[in-house]
Design an enzyme around this catalytic site. Structure first.
Site, PDB file in Angstrom:
ATOM      1  N   GLU A   3      10.050   0.842  10.482  1.00 32.27           N
ATOM      2  CA  GLU A   3      10.902   1.862  10.606  1.00 32.27           C
ATOM      3  C   GLU A   3      10.272   3.088  10.376  1.00 32.27           C
ATOM      4  O   GLU A   3       9.576   3.458   9.449  1.00 32.27           O
ATOM      5  CB  GLU A   3      11.558   1.539   8.917  1.00 32.27           C
ATOM      6  CG  GLU A   3      12.944   2.195   8.673  1.00 32.27           C
ATOM      7  CD  GLU A   3      12.988   3.670   8.189  1.00 32.27           C
ATOM      8  OE1 GLU A   3      13.123   4.337   9.205  1.00 32.27           O
ATOM      9  OE2 GLU A   3      12.729   3.557   6.996  1.00 32.27           O
ATOM     10  N   CYS A  11      13.834  10.037   6.966  1.00 30.29           N
ATOM     11  CA  CYS A  11      13.713   9.706   8.354  1.00 30.29           C
ATOM     12  C   CYS A  11      14.903   9.868   8.920  1.00 30.29           C
ATOM     13  O   CYS A  11      15.002  10.242  10.074  1.00 30.29           O
ATOM     14  CB  CYS A  11      13.067   8.280   8.345  1.00 30.29           C
ATOM     15  SG  CYS A  11      13.747   7.247   7.187  1.00 30.29           S
ATOM     16  N   LYS A  55       0.818  -1.128   0.018  1.00 33.91           N
ATOM     17  CA  LYS A  55      -0.010   0.016  -0.030  1.00 33.91           C
ATOM     18  C   LYS A  55       0.867   1.265   0.095  1.00 33.91           C
ATOM     19  O   LYS A  55       1.552   1.643   0.903  1.00 33.91           O
ATOM     20  CB  LYS A  55      -1.053  -0.048   1.207  1.00 33.91           C
ATOM     21  CG  LYS A  55      -1.988   1.104   1.009  1.00 33.91           C
ATOM     22  CD  LYS A  55      -2.216   1.651   2.259  1.00 33.91           C
ATOM     23  CE  LYS A  55      -1.731   2.883   2.527  1.00 33.91           C
ATOM     24  NZ  LYS A  55      -2.018   4.100   1.703  1.00 33.91           N
ATOM     25  N   GLU A  72      10.536  15.248  15.415  1.00 32.84           N
ATOM     26  CA  GLU A  72      10.649  15.137  14.163  1.00 32.84           C
ATOM     27  C   GLU A  72      10.017  16.190  13.308  1.00 32.84           C
ATOM     28  O   GLU A  72       8.719  16.423  13.576  1.00 32.84           O
ATOM     29  CB  GLU A  72      10.366  13.794  13.545  1.00 32.84           C
ATOM     30  CG  GLU A  72      10.535  13.594  12.297  1.00 32.84           C
ATOM     31  CD  GLU A  72      10.252  12.288  11.796  1.00 32.84           C
ATOM     32  OE1 GLU A  72       9.261  11.584  11.850  1.00 32.84           O
ATOM     33  OE2 GLU A  72      11.295  11.680  10.937  1.00 32.84           O
TER      34      GLU A  72
HETATM   35  P1  NDP Z   1       2.058   8.235   8.337  1.00 32.05           P
HETATM   36  O1  NDP Z   1       2.728   7.350   9.172  1.00 32.05           O
HETATM   37  O2  NDP Z   1       0.642   8.676   8.508  1.00 32.05           O
HETATM   38  O3  NDP Z   1       1.910   7.511   6.595  1.00 32.05           O
HETATM   39  C1  NDP Z   1       2.782   6.510   6.202  1.00 32.05           C
HETATM   40  C2  NDP Z   1       2.027   5.248   5.501  1.00 32.05           C
HETATM   41  O4  NDP Z   1       0.906   4.683   6.665  1.00 32.05           O
HETATM   42  C3  NDP Z   1       0.943   5.810   4.255  1.00 32.05           C
HETATM   43  O5  NDP Z   1       1.078   4.872   3.370  1.00 32.05           O
HETATM   44  C4  NDP Z   1      -0.262   6.047   5.252  1.00 32.05           C
HETATM   45  O6  NDP Z   1      -1.355   5.823   4.255  1.00 32.05           O
HETATM   46  C5  NDP Z   1      -0.300   4.832   5.983  1.00 32.05           C
HETATM   47  N1  NDP Z   1      -1.287   4.960   7.194  1.00 32.05           N
HETATM   48  C6  NDP Z   1      -1.740   6.038   7.479  1.00 32.05           C
HETATM   49  N2  NDP Z   1      -2.574   5.732   8.819  1.00 32.05           N
HETATM   50  C7  NDP Z   1      -2.527   4.417   9.006  1.00 32.05           C
HETATM   51  C8  NDP Z   1      -3.082   3.475   9.777  1.00 32.05           C
HETATM   52  N3  NDP Z   1      -3.943   3.716  10.726  1.00 32.05           N
HETATM   53  N4  NDP Z   1      -2.809   2.143   9.658  1.00 32.05           N
HETATM   54  C9  NDP Z   1      -1.960   1.801   8.735  1.00 32.05           C
HETATM   55  N5  NDP Z   1      -1.534   2.600   7.779  1.00 32.05           N
HETATM   56  C10 NDP Z   1      -1.515   4.011   7.735  1.00 32.05           C
HETATM   57  O7  NDP Z   1       2.836   9.523   7.713  1.00 32.05           O
HETATM   58  P2  NDP Z   1       2.191  10.847   7.057  1.00 32.05           P
HETATM   59  O8  NDP Z   1       2.263  10.754   5.545  1.00 32.05           O
HETATM   60  O9  NDP Z   1       0.904  11.398   7.587  1.00 32.05           O
HETATM   61  O10 NDP Z   1       3.486  11.983   7.520  1.00 32.05           O
HETATM   62  C11 NDP Z   1       3.220  12.598   8.698  1.00 32.05           C
HETATM   63  C12 NDP Z   1       4.556  12.467   9.456  1.00 32.05           C
HETATM   64  O11 NDP Z   1       5.308  11.024   9.498  1.00 32.05           O
HETATM   65  C13 NDP Z   1       5.680  13.233   8.782  1.00 32.05           C
HETATM   66  O12 NDP Z   1       5.491  14.562   9.199  1.00 32.05           O
HETATM   67  C14 NDP Z   1       6.911  12.742   9.236  1.00 32.05           C
HETATM   68  O13 NDP Z   1       7.279  13.232  10.383  1.00 32.05           O
HETATM   69  C15 NDP Z   1       6.578  11.357   9.431  1.00 32.05           C
HETATM   70  N6  NDP Z   1       7.004  10.452   8.503  1.00 32.05           N
HETATM   71  C16 NDP Z   1       7.906   9.599   8.688  1.00 32.05           C
HETATM   72  C17 NDP Z   1       8.332   8.782   7.610  1.00 32.05           C
HETATM   73  C18 NDP Z   1       9.587   7.834   7.731  1.00 32.05           C
HETATM   74  O14 NDP Z   1      10.206   7.618   6.719  1.00 32.05           O
HETATM   75  N7  NDP Z   1      10.135   7.527   8.837  1.00 32.05           N
HETATM   76  C19 NDP Z   1       7.837   8.789   6.303  1.00 32.05           C
HETATM   77  C20 NDP Z   1       6.892   9.740   6.154  1.00 32.05           C
HETATM   78  C21 NDP Z   1       6.458  10.593   7.038  1.00 32.05           C
HETATM   79  P3  NDP Z   1      -2.112   7.491   3.653  1.00 32.05           P
HETATM   80  O15 NDP Z   1      -0.948   7.990   2.828  1.00 32.05           O
HETATM   81  O16 NDP Z   1      -3.289   7.001   2.840  1.00 32.05           O
HETATM   82  O17 NDP Z   1      -2.270   8.325   4.720  1.00 32.05           O
END
Ligand code: NDP
Length: 505
Positions: A264, A298, A189, A399
């Site tokens: 991660e 990240c 996904k 972060e």
């Molecule tokens: P999320 O953690 O919300 O999203 C990452 C993935 O998880 C996306 O595919 C998202 O889908 C999915 N997701 C969201 N909610 C759920 C759930 N309840 N159960 C299962 N899967 C879920 O990150 P965001 O995109 O909202 O970013 C928010 C913050 O997260 C950023 O500001 C940053 O700080 C951090 N982040 C960290 C990352 C890393 O590499 N460690 C990467 C991205 C973000 P969908 O896109 O449909 O919401």
């Protein structure tokens, strides 16, 4: 439409204005018929419509993956052949290199230079696991005579893989390559904002000879289908990259069915510049450490610690070079910083910058939304350097996920190690010093999964990537990752000439 195994898919995917999901080797619409637009964040323009899955579609994808795992031949395919298929995926990606970069830039707003590196690494991931899986052997163990014990690695089963928007293609490759190398089947996904390259990668997998049902892609909201995949009884493992709050939620939901999980998550990685550092190299590496991918990484080294003896000299150069960074047209090869992914992310970044201002920190450069001529509809933020911060400030602790670095001065090694470790996170870290003994000593004491010594890069295919503490657990990108996609079975055999009768009756 069925994706024919071994047959070349239609040409330039970027010319498509709509994308369907990939389930059981077919392009399929969502069962509700819903679609949603996906954007170019550099312009705000819609680039395509994408199927929006609901839980029924997630069920269909899991069913396909389950069936392919239980009844299909992929897990029984000899390892040498699986390896050849992975190499074939890599070679198709190489043929479509420019196109993949173009799509990645269009859908994420990242600079073409960043996209090039990431697509190349995605290709190398498949090549790495094509080789690694061949050497992923079981063991033969010492047991008393007339017994024999060996272990074999068996694929863990159906893997739900949930990935973020910051490295859309690379995260898809990091997840899919070790999983299918191990003989697992996957339902991936992608993030709602960046679904395209994961879809294309799944199509390439089929073209290369991966059987139907082994790689499935569902596109839609994480809250709706992500949750559903995590709780699904037919899913054996969840691999997630994203925010720490969602990671915690996944861990708690996955516990109900005791799924294997790899998380991660976020980071607030320290970047320590000692007085004996090569200043030129440390400035260049520290700039890259925070501003690569527009800070949306990240492992971005977002907390900088600079020794007081070189602080003024280092900072003068660091700020001068930050001001030289070019933010703008992602397709311009001279661009260093592409756009931010969304208005929501701009708001997050600006919230932290404003909180720093309220806390009386000093913004040395940046600190506001950037204006980019010709890209007025996009999301841009200036590379930002903040000083006069204290360890308790939000901007130092949390972060941000944008081009913002906080800088603190330090006096001695012990103190800086303590400050570097004063975080809920433990993903990346960097040390700049010409003293080899110091580098080794400090590296040993930093609480992080990754330590970069005089090095701007955090990983290559083959090096373990993952975190300590609330940055998650499990390692990706490395040989050890294969252990996380397999179960170890121990087979104990007796081959003595007389039957054993332990009860003696
Ligand atoms: P999320 O953690 O919300 O999203 C990452 C993935 O998880 C996306 O595919 C998202 O889908 C999915 N997701 C969201 N909610 C759920 C759930 N309840 N159960 C299962 N899967 C879920 O990150 P965001 O995109 O909202 O970013 C928010 C913050 O997260 C950023 O500001 C940053 O700080 C951090 N982040 C960290 C990352 C890393 O590499 N460690 C990467 C991205 C973000 P969908 O896109 O449909 O919401």
């Amino acid at each position: 439409m069925t994706i024919t195994k071994g047959k070349k898919m239609e040409t330039l995917a970027m010319k498509r204005d709509s994308y369907e999901m990939i389930i059981n080797g077919e392009r399929v619409a969502s069962s509700t018929g819903k679609i949603s637009p996906t954007y170019n964040p550099a312009t705000g323009d819609i680039i395509a419509q994408v199927a929006e899955a609901d839980t029924q579609d997630a069920d269909r994808a899991v069913e396909a993956a389950r069936n392919a795992f239980d009844n299909g031949k992929w897990k029984r395919t000899p390892v040498g052949k699986r390896s050849r298929v992975l190499n074939k995926i890599a070679s198709i990606m190489r043929e479509r290199f420019d196109e993949l970069i173009e799509i990645e830039v269009l859908n994420s707003g990242k600079s073409v230079g960043a996209a090039q590196v990431q697509v190349m690494q995605s290709i190398e991931d498949f090549e790495f696991y094509a080789g690694a899986i061949v050497g992923h052997r079981g063991t033969v163990n010492n047991v008393p005579g007339q017994f024999m014990n060996y272990t074999q690695n068996e694929p863990v089963g159906v893997c739900a893989q949930i990935i973020p928007w910051n490295y859309p293609m690379m995260m898809a490759a990091w997840k899919i390559a070790p999983a299918i190398a191990s003989g697992c089947t996957v339902v991936i996904k992608p993030a709602s904002m960046t679904p395209i390259t994961a879809i294309i990668l799944a199509e390439i997998c089929h073209e290369a000879g991966v059987p139907a049902g082994v790689v499935n892609v569902v596109t839609g909201s994480g809250k709706v289908i992500g949750d559903h995949l995590v709780e699904h009884k037919d899913v054996n493992k969840v691999a997630f990259t994203g925010s720490t709050p969602v990671g915690k939620d996944i861990m708690s939901k996955a516990s109900k069915t005791l799924k294997r999980i790899t998380l991660e998550l976020g980071g607030k990685s320290p970047n320590i510049v000692f007085a004996d550092a090569d200043i030129e190299g440390a400035v260049a590496g520290s700039l890259f450490g925070i501003f690569f991918n527009t800070g949306q990484s990240c492992e971005a080294r977002s907390r900088m610690y600079v020794h007081e003896d070189i602080y003024d000299q280092f900072m003068k150069e660091f700020v001068r070079k930050t001001k030289m960074l070019k933010t703008g047209d992602p397709f311009d090869k001279a661009t260093h910083l592409g756009s931010i992914i969304s208005q929501k992310q701009i708001d997050v970044i600006d919230y932290y910058v404003q909180s720093a201002k309220k806390d009386a920190a000093t913004i040395l450069t940046g600190g506001k939304v950037a204006e980019v001529e010709g890209f007025e509809g996009g999301y841009w933020y200036e590379p930002t350097v903040i000083t006069d911060v204290t360890p308790d400030m939000k901007v130092v602790k949390e972060e941000i996920f944008g081009p913002v670095v906080v800088v603190q001065k330090f006096k001695d090694e012990k103190e800086v190690i303590k400050e570097a470790n004063d975080s809920i996170y433990g993903l990346g870290s960097a040390i700049w010093t010409t003293d080899h003994a110091r580098a080794t000593r400090v590296a040993g004491q930093i609480q992080a999964g990754i330590v970069m010594v005089n090095c701007p890069f955090s990983a290559f295919p083959g090096t373990p990537f993952g975190g300590y503490k609330q940055s998650g657990f499990g390692r990706e990108l490395s040989i050890e990752t294969l252990d996380l996609y397999t179960e170890q079975k121990s087979v104990l055999s007796y081959f003595g000439s007389r039957p054993i009768n332990p009860f003696g009756i």
